[in-house]
Design a protein around this motif. Structure first.
Motif, PDB file in Angstrom:
ATOM      1  N   MET A  74       0.871  -1.176   0.000  1.00 49.76           N
ATOM      2  CA  MET A  74       0.000   0.000   0.000  1.00 49.76           C
ATOM      3  C   MET A  74       0.908   1.226   0.000  1.00 49.76           C
ATOM      4  O   MET A  74       1.628   1.487   0.971  1.00 49.76           O
ATOM      5  CB  MET A  74      -0.903   0.024   1.227  1.00 49.76           C
ATOM      6  N   ILE A  75       0.903   1.964  -1.094  1.00 41.71           N
ATOM      7  CA  ILE A  75       1.698   3.186  -1.217  1.00 41.71           C
ATOM      8  C   ILE A  75       0.879   4.334  -0.640  1.00 41.71           C
ATOM      9  O   ILE A  75      -0.302   4.487  -0.963  1.00 41.71           O
ATOM     10  CB  ILE A  75       2.046   3.463  -2.685  1.00 41.71           C
ATOM     11  N   SER A  93      -0.776  -0.507 -14.446  1.00 36.74           N
ATOM     12  CA  SER A  93      -1.507   0.680 -14.025  1.00 36.74           C
ATOM     13  C   SER A  93      -2.160   0.509 -12.655  1.00 36.74           C
ATOM     14  O   SER A  93      -2.713  -0.549 -12.327  1.00 36.74           O
ATOM     15  CB  SER A  93      -2.598   1.006 -15.052  1.00 36.74           C
ATOM     16  N   LEU A  94      -2.106   1.567 -11.872  1.00 34.29           N
ATOM     17  CA  LEU A  94      -2.775   1.580 -10.573  1.00 34.29           C
ATOM     18  C   LEU A  94      -4.251   1.947 -10.692  1.00 34.29           C
ATOM     19  O   LEU A  94      -4.945   2.058  -9.673  1.00 34.29           O
ATOM     20  CB  LEU A  94      -2.070   2.569  -9.639  1.00 34.29           C
ATOM     21  N   TYR A  95      -4.733   2.116 -11.902  1.00 31.17           N
ATOM     22  CA  TYR A  95      -6.153   2.394 -12.111  1.00 31.17           C
ATOM     23  C   TYR A  95      -6.922   1.135 -12.492  1.00 31.17           C
ATOM     24  O   TYR A  95      -8.030   1.214 -13.022  1.00 31.17           O
ATOM     25  CB  TYR A  95      -6.335   3.470 -13.182  1.00 31.17           C
ATOM     26  N   GLY A  96      -6.349  -0.022 -12.221  1.00 24.22           N
ATOM     27  CA  GLY A  96      -7.041  -1.267 -12.545  1.00 24.22           C
ATOM     28  C   GLY A  96      -8.273  -1.494 -11.700  1.00 24.22           C
ATOM     29  O   GLY A  96      -9.294  -2.002 -12.175  1.00 24.22           O
ATOM     30  N   THR A 116      -4.664  -6.790 -10.387  1.00 27.21           N
ATOM     31  CA  THR A 116      -4.514  -7.982  -9.554  1.00 27.21           C
ATOM     32  C   THR A 116      -4.729  -7.684  -8.076  1.00 27.21           C
ATOM     33  O   THR A 116      -4.862  -8.603  -7.263  1.00 27.21           O
ATOM     34  CB  THR A 116      -3.112  -8.587  -9.710  1.00 27.21           C
ATOM     35  N   GLY A 117      -4.724  -6.408  -7.705  1.00 27.71           N
ATOM     36  CA  GLY A 117      -4.864  -6.037  -6.303  1.00 27.71           C
ATOM     37  C   GLY A 117      -3.581  -6.153  -5.512  1.00 27.71           C
ATOM     38  O   GLY A 117      -3.590  -5.963  -4.295  1.00 27.71           O
ATOM     39  N   GLU A 118      -2.448  -6.415  -6.175  1.00 33.00           N
ATOM     40  CA  GLU A 118      -1.183  -6.600  -5.454  1.00 33.00           C
ATOM     41  C   GLU A 118      -0.622  -5.290  -4.914  1.00 33.00           C
ATOM     42  O   GLU A 118      -0.033  -5.268  -3.833  1.00 33.00           O
ATOM     43  CB  GLU A 118      -0.146  -7.261  -6.366  1.00 33.00           C
ATOM     44  N   VAL A 119      -0.772  -4.212  -5.675  1.00 34.23           N
ATOM     45  CA  VAL A 119      -0.238  -2.909  -5.282  1.00 34.23           C
ATOM     46  C   VAL A 119      -1.378  -1.897  -5.291  1.00 34.23           C
ATOM     47  O   VAL A 119      -2.117  -1.798  -6.274  1.00 34.23           O
ATOM     48  CB  VAL A 119       0.884  -2.446  -6.233  1.00 34.23           C
ATOM     49  N   CYS A 120      -1.521  -1.153  -4.182  1.00 30.93           N
ATOM     50  CA  CYS A 120      -2.565  -0.143  -4.066  1.00 30.93           C
ATOM     51  C   CYS A 120      -1.957   1.199  -3.667  1.00 30.93           C
ATOM     52  O   CYS A 120      -0.809   1.265  -3.220  1.00 30.93           O
ATOM     53  CB  CYS A 120      -3.620  -0.558  -3.035  1.00 30.93           C
ATOM     54  N   HIS A 121      -2.756   2.250  -3.817  1.00 32.90           N
ATOM     55  CA  HIS A 121      -2.263   3.608  -3.558  1.00 32.90           C
ATOM     56  C   HIS A 121      -3.358   4.435  -2.907  1.00 32.90           C
ATOM     57  O   HIS A 121      -4.497   4.459  -3.378  1.00 32.90           O
ATOM     58  CB  HIS A 121      -1.843   4.250  -4.883  1.00 32.90           C
ATOM     59  N   VAL A 122      -3.009   5.132  -1.814  1.00 32.24           N
ATOM     60  CA  VAL A 122      -3.946   6.023  -1.136  1.00 32.24           C
ATOM     61  C   VAL A 122      -3.274   7.380  -0.921  1.00 32.24           C
ATOM     62  O   VAL A 122      -2.056   7.448  -0.727  1.00 32.24           O
ATOM     63  CB  VAL A 122      -4.409   5.429   0.219  1.00 32.24           C
TER      64      VAL A 122
END
Length: 421
Positions: A74-75, A93-96, A116-122
């Motif tokens: 989670m970034i 892309s983080l817009y998946g 894939t849900g592996e990397v997310c960003h908030v």
């Protein structure tokens, strides 16, 4: 009469169907009301509909549930330019998958993830209150399983010229809350006080800056996983860092070797303050506080507005079993110097000087941060899934987590620990 009754019933039935349809449009699959930002419109609704369909194919909990995302990373960014560093560059892309989370900032109401849900960003929004509110909304939303997630808090900061320069990438072991002290305006300091800053520690009865605070709130200092920090440092050392000619010119005004050198990657600690301060007097005072609260171990080198707030939320979430505090990384890049070079007015330095570090610092949040993210994803099975075992105490000044890896607290005072050692 009978036909009128039937007609009324029909109207009522249609009304209830319409009401139910409207209600469903404001509810996510697990029944939690959606948050709507001040910018929510038709285009966001379309993106959400697309995202909700994609979520069915994202990895969920170990029990097979697919409506809960279980990210490996989670970034965490604090404002829009920091968020663009990853959102505009990271591949895939983080817009998946886009998830609206109740309680996030109205400016940044969504968490973005790879397909894939592996990397997310908030994005939390700047300052301590915003960071705490947004991080709380994230970890308690139950829209994510964060029990194995690595948190990469990545943003820009003011930098101490004794430890680095504009564009320098830093990884912190300690985060210290700088402004949680007494303060007297320097124009009203008692004669012969012994130091020029008006700050001194809470609960003390003397005007000195070397007395351990007698009053502790619990957010004064946090300690992170040193083994993970060093692993992130080694991963980031391979990054090609950005710089500007303007930054190179301004840094030559400083006599310190660290300030005059091109951007690099280093290990040193960070200080949190809602007040955007500047100047050698305050810098010296806050450096002393960092040393004091970390029992001589911490080295103050960056200043920012959010990290202690975010870490406070993560410690409490870890105590509740929702996150693993051993999986938190704080990366800060120098966007400006925390004090003016010799011969330069402090006000001019803060407001007008052509420091030139902002652009490179933003770029290096990604340039270095992506190396850390890639290392976590690439080495997940062999290193990160089981976790990078700490070699030091982790947690807050209250020992809220109870020394989970067997290391006794090296910050704080035993009489104030929540969990006795």
């Amino acid at each position: 009469m009978g036909s009128n009754i039937r007609l009324s019933v029909l109207y009522a039935f249609v009304f209830l169907l319409t009401l139910a349809s409207v209600a469903r449009s404001f509810v996510v699959p697990n029944g939690i009301l959606k948050h709507r930002s001040d910018k929510y419109g038709a285009e966001y609704k379309a993106k959400e509909f697309h995202a909700m369909k994609q979520r069915r194919h994202a990895p969920g909990r170990s029990d097979g549930s697919s409506d809960v995302i279980k990210p490996k990373v989670m970034i965490v960014a604090m404002f829009y330019l920091e968020s663009y560093a990853f959102l505009n560059n990271y591949k895939p892309s983080l817009y998946g998958i886009n998830i609206t989370v109740p309680g996030l900032s109205p400016r940044f109401p969504q968490v973005y993830c790879t397909a894939t849900g592996e990397v997310c960003h908030v994005t939390t929004t700047e300052a301590e209150i915003n960071a705490a509110a947004s991080m709380s909304a994230l970890v308690y939303s139950r829209l994510f399983d964060l029990t194995e997630t690595y948190f990469l808090i990545g943003g820009i900061a003011g930098i101490n010229p004794n430890y680095g320069t504009t564009g320098t990438v830093t990884f912190a072991r300690f985060a210290v809350q700088l402004m949680l002290q007494y303060e007297i305006d320097t124009r009203q300091l008692p004669v012969g006080g012994g130091f020029s800053s008006g700050f001194f520690t809470q609960g003390t009865k003397e005007f000195k800056n070397d007395l351990y605070p007698a009053t502790i709130y619990g957010t004064e200092v946090f300690e992170l996983n040193e083994a993970l920090r060093k692993r992130a440092f080694l991963a980031a050392r391979g990054a090609k860092l950005s710089d500007t000619e303007e930054a190179a010119k301004y840094r030559r005004l400083y006599p310190m070797a660290a300030a005059r050198s091109p951007p690099g990657v280093t290990l040193c600690d960070t200080g949190t303050s809602d007040t955007w301060w500047s100047g050698s007097v305050l810098a010296e005072s806050f450096g002393n506080l960092t040393t004091l609260l970390t029992n001589g171990t911490g080295e103050y080198c960056t200043t920012q507005q959010e990290d202690n707030a975010s870490l406070a939320v993560l410690v409490r979430a870890a105590a509740a079993g929702l996150v693993d505090f051993a999986r938190v990384i704080v990366l800060r890049t120098g966007s400006d110097f925390d004090r003016a070079p010799p011969g330069v007015d402090e006000l001019y330095h803060l407001l007008q000087a052509p420091q030139g570090g902002f652009e490179g610092a933003l770029a290096n949040v990604y340039n270095a941060g992506v190396k850390v993210v890639d290392d976590i994803i690439d080495k997940w099975g062999e290193v990160y899934r089981v976790g990078v075992k700490p070699t030091n105490y982790i947690g807050d000044i209250l020992n809220t987590l109870g020394s989970p890896y067997g290391y006794k607290p090296d910050i704080g005072v035993a009489s104030q620990f929540v969990v006795p050692v």
